[in-house]
Design an enzyme around this catalytic site. Structure first.
Site, PDB file in Angstrom:
ATOM      1  N   GLY A 107       0.806  -1.257   0.053  1.00 56.16           N
ATOM      2  CA  GLY A 107       0.072   0.061  -0.147  1.00 56.16           C
ATOM      3  C   GLY A 107       0.908   1.370   0.003  1.00 56.16           C
ATOM      4  O   GLY A 107       2.286   1.245   0.229  1.00 56.16           O
ATOM      5  N   LYS A 113       1.108   0.305   7.607  1.00 58.06           N
ATOM      6  CA  LYS A 113       1.718  -1.051   7.357  1.00 58.06           C
ATOM      7  C   LYS A 113       2.699  -1.428   8.651  1.00 58.06           C
ATOM      8  O   LYS A 113       2.516  -2.385   9.213  1.00 58.06           O
ATOM      9  CB  LYS A 113       2.420  -1.071   6.228  1.00 58.06           C
ATOM     10  N   GLU A 335      -7.364  33.171  -8.867  1.00 58.53           N
ATOM     11  CA  GLU A 335      -7.852  31.912  -7.929  1.00 58.53           C
ATOM     12  C   GLU A 335      -9.504  32.185  -8.174  1.00 58.53           C
ATOM     13  O   GLU A 335     -10.170  31.098  -7.749  1.00 58.53           O
ATOM     14  CB  GLU A 335      -7.281  32.386  -6.459  1.00 58.53           C
ATOM     15  N   ASP A 409      -1.541  24.337 -13.802  1.00 55.43           N
ATOM     16  CA  ASP A 409      -2.985  24.123 -14.188  1.00 55.43           C
ATOM     17  C   ASP A 409      -3.105  23.433 -15.552  1.00 55.43           C
ATOM     18  O   ASP A 409      -3.670  22.395 -15.809  1.00 55.43           O
ATOM     19  CB  ASP A 409      -3.449  25.387 -14.335  1.00 55.43           C
TER      20      ASP A 409
HETATM   21  P1  ATP Z   1       5.743   3.534   4.918  1.00 54.63           P
HETATM   22  O1  ATP Z   1       5.321   2.934   3.895  1.00 54.63           O
HETATM   23  O2  ATP Z   1       6.033   5.019   4.590  1.00 54.63           O
HETATM   24  O3  ATP Z   1       6.705   2.983   5.723  1.00 54.63           O
HETATM   25  P2  ATP Z   1       3.415   2.789   6.823  1.00 54.63           P
HETATM   26  O4  ATP Z   1       2.309   2.343   5.694  1.00 54.63           O
HETATM   27  O5  ATP Z   1       4.451   1.872   7.479  1.00 54.63           O
HETATM   28  O6  ATP Z   1       4.429   3.911   5.933  1.00 54.63           O
HETATM   29  P3  ATP Z   1       3.106   3.688   9.462  1.00 54.63           P
HETATM   30  O7  ATP Z   1       4.586   4.014   9.715  1.00 54.63           O
HETATM   31  O8  ATP Z   1       2.502   2.459   9.999  1.00 54.63           O
HETATM   32  O9  ATP Z   1       2.721   3.808   7.831  1.00 54.63           O
HETATM   33  O10 ATP Z   1       2.287   4.971   9.816  1.00 54.63           O
HETATM   34  C1  ATP Z   1       2.850   6.330  10.102  1.00 54.63           C
HETATM   35  C2  ATP Z   1       2.178   6.936  11.187  1.00 54.63           C
HETATM   36  O11 ATP Z   1       0.798   7.339  10.498  1.00 54.63           O
HETATM   37  C3  ATP Z   1       1.767   6.141  12.331  1.00 54.63           C
HETATM   38  O12 ATP Z   1       2.457   6.234  13.374  1.00 54.63           O
HETATM   39  C4  ATP Z   1       0.278   6.660  12.924  1.00 54.63           C
HETATM   40  O13 ATP Z   1       0.635   7.766  13.732  1.00 54.63           O
HETATM   41  C5  ATP Z   1      -0.327   6.971  11.508  1.00 54.63           C
HETATM   42  N1  ATP Z   1      -1.220   6.127  10.926  1.00 54.63           N
HETATM   43  C6  ATP Z   1      -0.994   5.520   9.736  1.00 54.63           C
HETATM   44  N2  ATP Z   1      -2.246   4.814   9.391  1.00 54.63           N
HETATM   45  C7  ATP Z   1      -2.739   4.844  10.399  1.00 54.63           C
HETATM   46  C8  ATP Z   1      -4.221   4.148  10.802  1.00 54.63           C
HETATM   47  N3  ATP Z   1      -4.923   3.463  10.059  1.00 54.63           N
HETATM   48  N4  ATP Z   1      -4.410   4.411  12.068  1.00 54.63           N
HETATM   49  C9  ATP Z   1      -3.900   5.164  12.872  1.00 54.63           C
HETATM   50  N5  ATP Z   1      -2.795   5.906  12.735  1.00 54.63           N
HETATM   51  C10 ATP Z   1      -2.379   5.545  11.528  1.00 54.63           C
END
Ligand code: ATP
Length: 502
Positions: A107, A113, A335, A409
């Site tokens: 994703g 993730k 704008e 744009d």
């Molecule tokens: P990347 O691919 O850049 O490593 P990731 O998908 O692993 O990103 P995370 O590191 O899990 O993303 O999320 C970053 C921050 O965003 C988390 O620490 C949290 O604060 C917030 N966050 C992301 N998704 C959620 C969610 N579904 N619910 C709550 N907080 C979220």
């Protein structure tokens, strides 16, 4: 700290030896050799330690559960099913199910993730070891493979030390070490690293004293080697997409639960206005709103703080530069041109219009999406093209010329026109734009853009008065609400009616 004390003690010993008249050259020579050996080992990854998750009694909150993750219901469900292999291994073995060795979370960035992998570790009471794909890549052949071995060994050792039965290894950006073999210039090193990962995964079994589950995360699963994706390795591929409106609302609730909110803050409305935001964006939005409230010495986060934060997250930090008066007027007219076309195509669609420079934009409008949309009709795309052209046409009609401010744009309008052609919605019917002669493609793009430009020009010519008035007000206030423009449009319509009646 320990390092500094060591260096201090060593220096102390050397100075004392010199003081006592000893020949310290052999000692210095030996120390030099030790230092070189240490460096070589370090560079080759021999001393590499991957980050295990701190225990829950640590000050940093790492004990994340699935309840701390907003939205992502289907990802959570798929993941929970897969975790049974660790949670109830006896039942899995009774049913003759082969163990699941890997789960791939796919994703866009910031969708949660890493959070899901951490929650999986808490749920299964496992050790959590995190690494990033880039940590395995060094210029020396064999270092990556050695680090993969170390990673699995470290997971086993840490689990044993902490009396846990299982460990979850999380590798972020797994496409860096798991990309298709032979696709890198220094492929020997990359291939060895990937081969080692495959070997480690194949070696995992239900009978191991420490059960290990590998969770990989990527936003480019198309780059992964097929050997990694074949059944028996990453057999579960879980999609972790951008949250829908309900998901955004849940994430906003989670990130505002420790913040005092004013009564005028409606999280549902904010969730509706933040289509395309990831969880990380929403976390940053809540944080920025709190910072704005603190800056204004407010005891609660108000609606205005959230809207200011949305602009900041989308467009970037406010810039100090303020253009000359004449340029500001041009930006305001530009704008208002966009906003007027948007309002006439879809009443109540404008949320804010501003000429406060942020990031790369000197001004911008924000539209209110009513519902999340994932597919678009030809009419919708044409409408968006019209809105994009509204700025330049407005400048031309009111100031007599265009400016470079519309270049972005135009690029977006061209991309949308290409989308119309690509989706078989243009007069060309279903075509492949790749095989289309460039002259034909160009002609068709021009037709789509010109027809919208003509419509927009007609509208702007009829509304010059409104644009003048609204631009003057915007120049004064720097930021206006869509309601002001709607009020002006309503009044103008009444006047038109009066004139017609007279
Ligand atoms: P990347 O691919 O850049 O490593 P990731 O998908 O692993 O990103 P995370 O590191 O899990 O993303 O999320 C970053 C921050 O965003 C988390 O620490 C949290 O604060 C917030 N966050 C992301 N998704 C959620 C969610 N579904 N619910 C709550 N907080 C979220």
């Amino acid at each position: 700290m320990l390092k500094e004390v060591g260096v201090g003690v060593a220096l102390g010993v050397i100075i004392s030896l010199i003081w006592l008249g000893f020949n310290i050259y052999p000692v210095l020579f030996l120390l030099g050799i030790f230092f070189l050996l240490f460096k070589v080992l370090d560079v080759r990854g021999g001393l590499k330690e991957f980050a295990p998750l701190k225990s829950s009694n640590n000050k940093i909150k790492t004990n994340i559960s699935f309840e701390d993750i907003g939205g992502q219901n289907s990802a959570k469900k798929e993941l929970l099913e897969a975790l049974d292999f660790i949670k109830i291994p006896e039942k899995i073995s009774l049913m003759g199910i082969r163990p699941l060795k890997g789960i791939l979370l796919v994703g866009p960035p910031g969708t949660g993730k890493t959070l899901l992998a951490k929650a999986a570790a808490s749920y299964t009471d496992s050790i959590f070891i995190a690494a990033a794909g880039s940590e395995f890549i060094e210029m020396y052949a064999g270092v990556g493979a050695q680090r993969v071995r170390q990673l699995f060994q470290q997971a086993r050792n840490t689990a044993k030390k902490k009396n846990k039965m299982s460990a979850i290894i999380f590798i972020d950006e797994i496409e860096i070490l798991g990309s298709k073999r032979g696709s890198h210039s220094s492929h020997l090193e990359y291939d060895q690293t990937l081969n080692q990962l495959l070997v480690e995964m194949d070696g995992l079994s239900l009978d191991d004293d420490i059960r290990i589950l590998l969770i990989g995360a990527t936003n480019r699963s198309d780059l992964l080697d097929n050997a990694l994706l074949r059944p028996g390795r990453f057999d579960r591929i879980v999609q972790v997409d951008l949250p829908d409106m309900e998901g955004r609302l849940q994430i906003l609730k989670l990130h505002t639960r420790n913040k005092p909110l004013a009564r005028d803050v409606k999280l549902k409305k904010i969730a509706a206005e933040t289509f395309g935001f990831s969880g990380a964006h929403l976390e940053s939005l809540a944080n920025e709103a709190a910072i704005a409230a603190l800056r204004e010495k407010c005891s609660r986060l108000e609606k205005s703080h959230f809207y200011e934060a949305i602009d900041k997250v989308i467009m970037g930090e406010k810039l100090d530069k303020r253009p000359e008066e004449e340029e500001c007027r041009r930006i305001a007219i530009h704008e208002i041109g966009h906003a007027l076309v948007s309002e006439s195509l879809k009443p109540h669609s404008i949320s804010t219009i501003t000429i406060i420079p942020r990031g790369k934009a000197m001004g911008y409008i924000r539209q209110k999406p009513e519902k999340d949309s994932y597919i678009y009709t030809k009419e919708y795309l044409e409408g968006q093209i019209a809105i994009l052209l509204g700025g330049a046409v407005s400048e031309e009609e009111l100031l007599g010329s265009r400016s470079t401010g519309a270049a972005n744009d135009f690029q977006q309008a061209i991309d949308l026109a290409k989308k119309i052609i690509n989706s078989g919605m243009s007069s060309l019917g279903i075509v492949s734009t790749k095989d289309l002669p460039s002259g034909v493609l160009h002609q068709n793009l021009k037709e789509i853009l010109n027809s919208q430009e003509e419509k927009v020009r007609g509208l702007i010519r009829d509304c010059k008065n409104i644009i003048e008035k609204a631009a003057g007000y915007l120049l004064e206030k720097e930021r206006i609400n869509g309601d002001y423009l709607r009020e002006l449009l309503k009044m103008e319509k009444k006047n038109e009616f009066k004139q017609k009646v007279i």
